[in-house]
Design a protein around this motif. Structure first.
Motif, PDB file in Angstrom:
ATOM      1  N   ASP A  78      55.996 -19.493 -45.849  1.00 39.14           N
ATOM      2  CA  ASP A  78      56.209 -20.324 -44.664  1.00 39.14           C
ATOM      3  C   ASP A  78      56.282 -19.513 -43.384  1.00 39.14           C
ATOM      4  O   ASP A  78      56.161 -20.065 -42.285  1.00 39.14           O
ATOM      5  N   ASN A  79      56.487 -18.203 -43.497  1.00 46.92           N
ATOM      6  CA  ASN A  79      56.384 -17.329 -42.326  1.00 46.92           C
ATOM      7  C   ASN A  79      54.952 -16.875 -42.084  1.00 46.92           C
ATOM      8  O   ASN A  79      54.662 -16.280 -41.033  1.00 46.92           O
ATOM      9  N   SER A  80      54.071 -17.104 -43.058  1.00 48.73           N
ATOM     10  CA  SER A  80      52.676 -16.635 -42.991  1.00 48.73           C
ATOM     11  C   SER A  80      52.614 -15.130 -42.742  1.00 48.73           C
ATOM     12  O   SER A  80      51.827 -14.636 -41.926  1.00 48.73           O
ATOM     13  N   THR A  81      53.464 -14.406 -43.477  1.00 47.34           N
ATOM     14  CA  THR A  81      53.497 -12.948 -43.356  1.00 47.34           C
ATOM     15  C   THR A  81      53.511 -12.305 -44.738  1.00 47.34           C
ATOM     16  O   THR A  81      53.767 -12.959 -45.748  1.00 47.34           O
ATOM     17  N   ILE A  82      53.235 -10.996 -44.743  1.00 45.24           N
ATOM     18  CA  ILE A  82      53.344 -10.180 -45.944  1.00 45.24           C
ATOM     19  C   ILE A  82      54.500  -9.217 -45.735  1.00 45.24           C
ATOM     20  O   ILE A  82      54.516  -8.443 -44.771  1.00 45.24           O
ATOM     21  N   ARG A  83      55.484  -9.259 -46.639  1.00 52.47           N
ATOM     22  CA  ARG A  83      56.677  -8.434 -46.493  1.00 52.47           C
ATOM     23  C   ARG A  83      56.687  -7.325 -47.545  1.00 52.47           C
ATOM     24  O   ARG A  83      56.115  -7.463 -48.633  1.00 52.47           O
ATOM     25  N   LYS A  84      57.344  -6.225 -47.228  1.00 52.69           N
ATOM     26  CA  LYS A  84      57.493  -5.082 -48.132  1.00 52.69           C
ATOM     27  C   LYS A  84      58.981  -4.850 -48.392  1.00 52.69           C
ATOM     28  O   LYS A  84      59.791  -4.889 -47.470  1.00 52.69           O
ATOM     29  N   ILE A  85      59.331  -4.617 -49.670  1.00 48.75           N
ATOM     30  CA  ILE A  85      60.716  -4.336 -50.034  1.00 48.75           C
ATOM     31  C   ILE A  85      60.758  -3.035 -50.823  1.00 48.75           C
ATOM     32  O   ILE A  85      60.073  -2.895 -51.844  1.00 48.75           O
ATOM     33  N   VAL A  86      61.539  -2.083 -50.371  1.00 47.17           N
ATOM     34  CA  VAL A  86      61.745  -0.843 -51.118  1.00 47.17           C
ATOM     35  C   VAL A  86      62.707  -1.147 -52.260  1.00 47.17           C
ATOM     36  O   VAL A  86      63.854  -1.553 -52.028  1.00 47.17           O
ATOM     37  N   ILE A  87      62.230  -0.991 -53.503  1.00 47.63           N
ATOM     38  CA  ILE A  87      63.045  -1.375 -54.651  1.00 47.63           C
ATOM     39  C   ILE A  87      64.367  -0.617 -54.685  1.00 47.63           C
ATOM     40  O   ILE A  87      65.429  -1.179 -54.971  1.00 47.63           O
ATOM     41  N   ALA A  88      64.340   0.657 -54.388  1.00 47.16           N
ATOM     42  CA  ALA A  88      65.537   1.491 -54.504  1.00 47.16           C
ATOM     43  C   ALA A  88      66.636   1.096 -53.531  1.00 47.16           C
ATOM     44  O   ALA A  88      67.827   1.248 -53.837  1.00 47.16           O
ATOM     45  N   THR A  89      66.269   0.580 -52.359  1.00 51.35           N
ATOM     46  CA  THR A  89      67.267   0.316 -51.317  1.00 51.35           C
ATOM     47  C   THR A  89      67.404  -1.151 -50.935  1.00 51.35           C
ATOM     48  O   THR A  89      68.395  -1.539 -50.319  1.00 51.35           O
ATOM     49  N   GLY A  90      66.389  -1.985 -51.255  1.00 51.97           N
ATOM     50  CA  GLY A  90      66.405  -3.377 -50.819  1.00 51.97           C
ATOM     51  C   GLY A  90      66.010  -3.559 -49.376  1.00 51.97           C
ATOM     52  O   GLY A  90      66.163  -4.652 -48.810  1.00 51.97           O
ATOM     53  N   GLN A  91      65.481  -2.511 -48.735  1.00 50.04           N
ATOM     54  CA  GLN A  91      65.072  -2.599 -47.332  1.00 50.04           C
ATOM     55  C   GLN A  91      63.801  -3.424 -47.203  1.00 50.04           C
ATOM     56  O   GLN A  91      62.814  -3.182 -47.890  1.00 50.04           O
ATOM     57  N   VAL A  92      63.822  -4.381 -46.288  1.00 48.32           N
ATOM     58  CA  VAL A  92      62.703  -5.296 -46.088  1.00 48.32           C
ATOM     59  C   VAL A  92      62.063  -5.058 -44.725  1.00 48.32           C
ATOM     60  O   VAL A  92      62.766  -4.993 -43.706  1.00 48.32           O
ATOM     61  N   THR A  93      60.733  -4.920 -44.719  1.00 51.54           N
ATOM     62  CA  THR A  93      59.978  -4.822 -43.462  1.00 51.54           C
ATOM     63  C   THR A  93      58.794  -5.772 -43.533  1.00 51.54           C
ATOM     64  O   THR A  93      58.396  -6.219 -44.611  1.00 51.54           O
ATOM     65  N   THR A  94      58.241  -6.076 -42.379  1.00 50.97           N
ATOM     66  CA  THR A  94      57.059  -6.942 -42.314  1.00 50.97           C
ATOM     67  C   THR A  94      55.825  -6.065 -42.219  1.00 50.97           C
ATOM     68  O   THR A  94      55.677  -5.284 -41.270  1.00 50.97           O
ATOM     69  N   LEU A  95      54.947  -6.219 -43.192  1.00 50.17           N
ATOM     70  CA  LEU A  95      53.771  -5.366 -43.274  1.00 50.17           C
ATOM     71  C   LEU A  95      52.605  -5.915 -42.454  1.00 50.17           C
ATOM     72  O   LEU A  95      51.903  -5.165 -41.776  1.00 50.17           O
ATOM     73  N   ALA A  96      52.405  -7.218 -42.511  1.00 47.39           N
ATOM     74  CA  ALA A  96      51.271  -7.814 -41.792  1.00 47.39           C
ATOM     75  C   ALA A  96      51.548  -9.278 -41.512  1.00 47.39           C
ATOM     76  O   ALA A  96      52.287  -9.944 -42.235  1.00 47.39           O
ATOM     77  N   GLY A  97      50.932  -9.791 -40.466  1.00 45.24           N
ATOM     78  CA  GLY A  97      51.106 -11.179 -40.070  1.00 45.24           C
ATOM     79  C   GLY A  97      52.196 -11.331 -39.043  1.00 45.24           C
ATOM     80  O   GLY A  97      53.033 -10.433 -38.842  1.00 45.24           O
ATOM     81  N   SER A  98      52.198 -12.479 -38.387  1.00 47.50           N
ATOM     82  CA  SER A  98      53.179 -12.772 -37.348  1.00 47.50           C
ATOM     83  C   SER A  98      53.916 -14.053 -37.725  1.00 47.50           C
ATOM     84  O   SER A  98      53.286 -15.087 -37.967  1.00 47.50           O
ATOM     85  N   PRO A  99      55.255 -14.011 -37.827  1.00 45.59           N
ATOM     86  CA  PRO A  99      56.012 -15.165 -38.300  1.00 45.59           C
ATOM     87  C   PRO A  99      55.712 -16.442 -37.529  1.00 45.59           C
ATOM     88  O   PRO A  99      55.755 -16.463 -36.292  1.00 45.59           O
ATOM     89  N   GLY A 100      55.373 -17.490 -38.267  1.00 39.89           N
ATOM     90  CA  GLY A 100      55.143 -18.794 -37.661  1.00 39.89           C
ATOM     91  C   GLY A 100      53.779 -18.983 -37.044  1.00 39.89           C
ATOM     92  O   GLY A 100      53.466 -20.072 -36.550  1.00 39.89           O
ATOM     93  N   VAL A 101      52.929 -17.940 -37.061  1.00 42.56           N
ATOM     94  CA  VAL A 101      51.571 -18.063 -36.520  1.00 42.56           C
ATOM     95  C   VAL A 101      50.627 -18.298 -37.692  1.00 42.56           C
ATOM     96  O   VAL A 101      50.375 -17.401 -38.495  1.00 42.56           O
ATOM     97  N   ASN A 102      50.118 -19.509 -37.813  1.00 40.06           N
ATOM     98  CA  ASN A 102      49.287 -19.896 -38.947  1.00 40.06           C
ATOM     99  C   ASN A 102      47.829 -19.975 -38.515  1.00 40.06           C
ATOM    100  O   ASN A 102      47.416 -20.924 -37.853  1.00 40.06           O
ATOM    101  N   ASP A 103      47.063 -18.951 -38.879  1.00 40.18           N
ATOM    102  CA  ASP A 103      45.652 -18.916 -38.490  1.00 40.18           C
ATOM    103  C   ASP A 103      44.952 -17.911 -39.388  1.00 40.18           C
ATOM    104  O   ASP A 103      45.495 -17.491 -40.419  1.00 40.18           O
ATOM    105  N   SER A 104      43.762 -17.492 -39.014  1.00 34.95           N
ATOM    106  CA  SER A 104      43.043 -16.475 -39.775  1.00 34.95           C
ATOM    107  C   SER A 104      42.433 -15.477 -38.803  1.00 34.95           C
ATOM    108  O   SER A 104      41.509 -15.799 -38.051  1.00 34.95           O
ATOM    109  N   PHE A 105      42.998 -14.267 -38.843  1.00 32.86           N
ATOM    110  CA  PHE A 105      42.489 -13.244 -37.931  1.00 32.86           C
ATOM    111  C   PHE A 105      42.638 -11.886 -38.611  1.00 32.86           C
ATOM    112  O   PHE A 105      43.715 -11.518 -39.063  1.00 32.86           O
ATOM    113  N   ASP A 106      41.517 -11.169 -38.702  1.00 29.76           N
ATOM    114  CA  ASP A 106      41.542  -9.819 -39.270  1.00 29.76           C
ATOM    115  C   ASP A 106      41.965  -8.840 -38.185  1.00 29.76           C
ATOM    116  O   ASP A 106      41.399  -8.832 -37.089  1.00 29.76           O
TER     117      ASP A 106
END
Length: 686
Positions: free
Chosen positions: A524-552
């Motif tokens: 629902d955020n239309s994003t790809i998130r990354k989580i470091v298993i060892a620490t649980g740290q979450v970052t956003t890898l690609a996409g912009s939250p709430g922007v639903n479209d198609s752009f390379d």
């Protein structure tokens, strides 16, 4: 009509998550998985442990689960029901209105053998005919005079007659799809959302709920008259005939002299004397609004409490009520004596000798209660989430699966559990979660709860689960069944990066891992998130939250449209960008996003290269490092994409015994495993 709305919610329970991506409305969103046949060497690939690249012929078989179209008949636990509601007996057989299956069933009391007497599984209509040629539309209540069955065909607003000897179905009263309150004969009569039905001699009595009246129907002529109450006039008045008032009468039974009626909105049980139509009040407490079935035996009225999960008795001479079986407020399907037994939405009751038979509706079983002792046993059917081998196991909208090379692990979404399937034998067991309990508790095995598990991936030692409604990422230790919450805050929505509960997601669906990091399609955020298993740290890898479209583009400049599925080969991520109907590639090191196959917003089923190929709402994806395999959900097919060239071909699906909204896929050495979601099956593709 509350019971029908409950049933509808059960049948389309995905609507509970309408705030999620449209892919979830297709019965789930799958993450990436991979696997290998038992005994082969495995590597981390595609979000799991897998071996050789599959060489597929498109042959599809069933590994585990049993859908209704495989024939729901059988003996005891082999039989399947889907929201059984009404029940009656001639002393030798039980007859069941198997409501969501749209059929009338026959159960041999002595053996538990279940057969289908009339109607066709899953086929709705109002057609008269014999056996499977007849059609019903949500038959809810049923009664018998020993020669014929009489069925309240609720959505058709009619009373149907079924000859027990032949299965011939005719319409006795009412006109299909026509509601009203008219008295008359046969098709000239009208009902308004009737819910209860009982027979005495040559007369049927109907709780005509929407009219707040009690109607009488001649079994010989089909003539309908109003016995008590006045159409459209609600209230609480004891009186005679049309001067009496009811407020949403629902369930009904009789002892040959009196009719007993659950007067739902008035929270009482009313008594209608058949000879005079005089209406009085028997007994009532606030809890009686949830009574869903009644039967009379030797001066005692037995009732089922749909939401309290109990079977109760009311002494007709005094109105005193006691509990015979079940544990108040505790759902389940456990056999036992008295409060040690559990029910899940018990509905209709009938007595045979000194036993009561119950349609335990949400358990999809027929239960027997010994009146003398309160001992409860299961006569036929199996509850949702039943473990077993192959077709003996039951799933409820499985959304994703993955493997460690020896076992498959399944997100059994609407059972709220994580299941394990031994690849070699097809044996299914429940690893964590409790069937029917949607919650967010950490714990071990059945002490842990999930709100709505959708995506699943593994590093061989642990499972990582997207608990979609909870907006969290859960971790399950395979060896111990220990479940913990790794990231996200239960039922908080957002797009915040951070560690553990400081991170927020919005409808995460697909998930994959390279063994070090998790990658999540935060749908629902239309994003790809990354989580470091060892620490649980979450970052956003690609996409912009709430922007639903198609752009390379790179990182936040790229745009997705409700991505559901995700997988990885360790260097790249591959995303089923569901609402764009495309397959996207994300270079992990640079966060560069490109479109590998499909054309944004163009839905179809075309094979071809790159943008010339077409998908229709793909929701799940996996890889063997050379190819991608895609659950093309709305096309009900499995597609293959050659990574090097973008060539798309169809592996299987779309024909007879096809898939129905497949939404999870993993590789397994020489085969693919598919979560065939709407069929509640795990399928094997070779």
């Amino acid at each position: 009509m509350k019971e029908l709305s409950d049933m509808s919610r059960k049948r389309i329970v995905v609507a509970l998550v309408l705030f999620l991506a449209p892919c979830l409305m297709l019965a789930g969103c799958g993450g990436g998985g991979g696997g290998a046949s038992a005994g082969t060497a495995t590597i981390q690939m595609g979000g799991a442990r897998q071996g050789a690249t599959p060489a597929l012929t498109g042959l599809v078989t069933i590994l585990a689960g049993r859908p209704a179209w495989m024939s729901p008949d059988g003996t005891g636990a082999q039989a399947q029901f889907d929201y059984p509601y009404g029940i009656t007996s001639d002393g030798y057989y039980l007859y069941v209105a198997d409501t969501a299956n749209q059929i009338v069933r026959k159960v041999d009391i002595a053996t538990g053998e279940v057969t289908t007497l009339a109607g066709s599984v899953g086929e709705t209509g109002s057609v008269d005919g014999t056996g499977s040629a007849a059609r019903f539309a949500f038959p809810t209540d049923i009664t018998t005079d020993g020669i014929n069955l009489y069925v309240l065909d609720s959505q058709n607003q009619t009373v149907r007659k079924v000859a027990i000897a032949t299965g011939a179905v005719t319409t006795l009263a009412g006109s299909a799809g026509q509601s009203g309150s008219s008295d008359g004969t046969g098709s000239a009569a009208r009902f308004n959302s009737p819910e209860g039905l009982t027979v005495s001699g040559t007369s049927l009595y109907v709780a005509d709920t929407g009219n707040s009246t009690i109607r009488a129907v001649s079994t010989i002529t089909g003539q309908v008259t109003t016995l008590a109450g006045s159409a459209g006039q609600t209230g609480y008045t004891d009186n005679t005939g049309s001067a009496a008032r009811f407020d949403l009468p629902t369930h009904i039974t009789n002892d040959g002299v009196n009719i007993y009626v659950v007067d739902k909105a008035n929270h009482v049980i009313r008594v209608v004397t058949i000879a005079t139509a005089a209406v009085t009040t028997l007994a009532g407490t606030p809890i009686l609004e949830t009574v869903n079935g009644m039967t009379v035996y030797e001066g005692i009225l037995y009732t089922s409490d749909f939401y309290d999960e109990t079977i109760n008795s009311i002494l007709l001479s005094t109105g005193q009520m006691t509990t015979l079986a079940g544990n108040s407020g505790v759902k389940g399907s456990a056999d036992g004596i008295g409060s040690a037994a559990t029910f899940t939405a018990p509905s209709a009751l009938t007595t045979v000798g000194s036993n009561i038979y119950v349609t335990d509706t949400d358990s999809n079983t027929i239960r027997k209660v010994a009146i003398a002792t309160g001992a409860v046993t299961t006569l036929a059917g199996s509850p949702p989430g039943t473990d077993g081998n192959g077709p003996a196991a039951l799933f409820n909208y499985p959304s994703d699966l993955t493997t460690d090379g020896t076992n498959l692990y399944v997100a059994d979404t609407e059972n709220y559990t994580i299941r394990r399937i031994a690849i070699a034998t097809g044996a299914v067991t429940t690893l964590a979660g409790s069937v029917g309990v949607s919650a967010a508790a950490d714990g071990v095995g059945t002490a842990a709860n999930f709100r709505y598990p959708v995506g699943l991936t593994t590093d061989g030692a642990n499972l990582f689960i997207t608990d979609t409604i909870g907006n969290t990422i859960r971790k399950l230790v395979i060896a111990t069944g220990q479940v913990t919450t790794m990231a996200g805050k239960d039922q908080w929505t957002g797009s915040s990066d951070g560690t553990g509960t400081a991170a927020l997601f919005d409808g995460p669906a697909g998930i994959t891992t390279d063994g070090i990091n998790l990658y999540v399609a935060d749908t629902d955020n239309s994003t790809i998130r990354k989580i470091v298993i060892a620490t649980g740290q979450v970052t956003t890898l690609a996409g912009s939250p709430g922007v639903n479209d198609s752009f390379d583009a790179i990182g936040p400049a790229a745009q997705f449209n409700y991505p559901c599925g995700i997988t990885t080969d360790g260097t790249n991520l591959y995303v089923a960008d569901t609402n764009n109907s495309t397959i996207r590639q994300v270079v992990i090191a640079t966060r560069t996003v490109t479109t590998l196959a499909g054309s944004p917003g163009v839905n179809g089923a075309v094979d071809g290269y790159g943008s010339a190929a077409q998908f229709s709402y793909p929701t799940a994806i996996t890889t063997d490092g050379t190819n991608l395999y895609v659950a093309d959900t709305d096309n009900n097919t499995i597609r293959k994409v050659v990574i090097a060239t973008g060539e798309v071909s169809t592996v299987t699906g779309g024909g007879a015994n096809s898939f129905s909204y497949p939404s999870g896929i993993t590789t397994g050495g020489t085969a693919l495993y598919v979560a065939d979601t709407d069929n509640s099956l795990i399928r094997l593709v070779r």
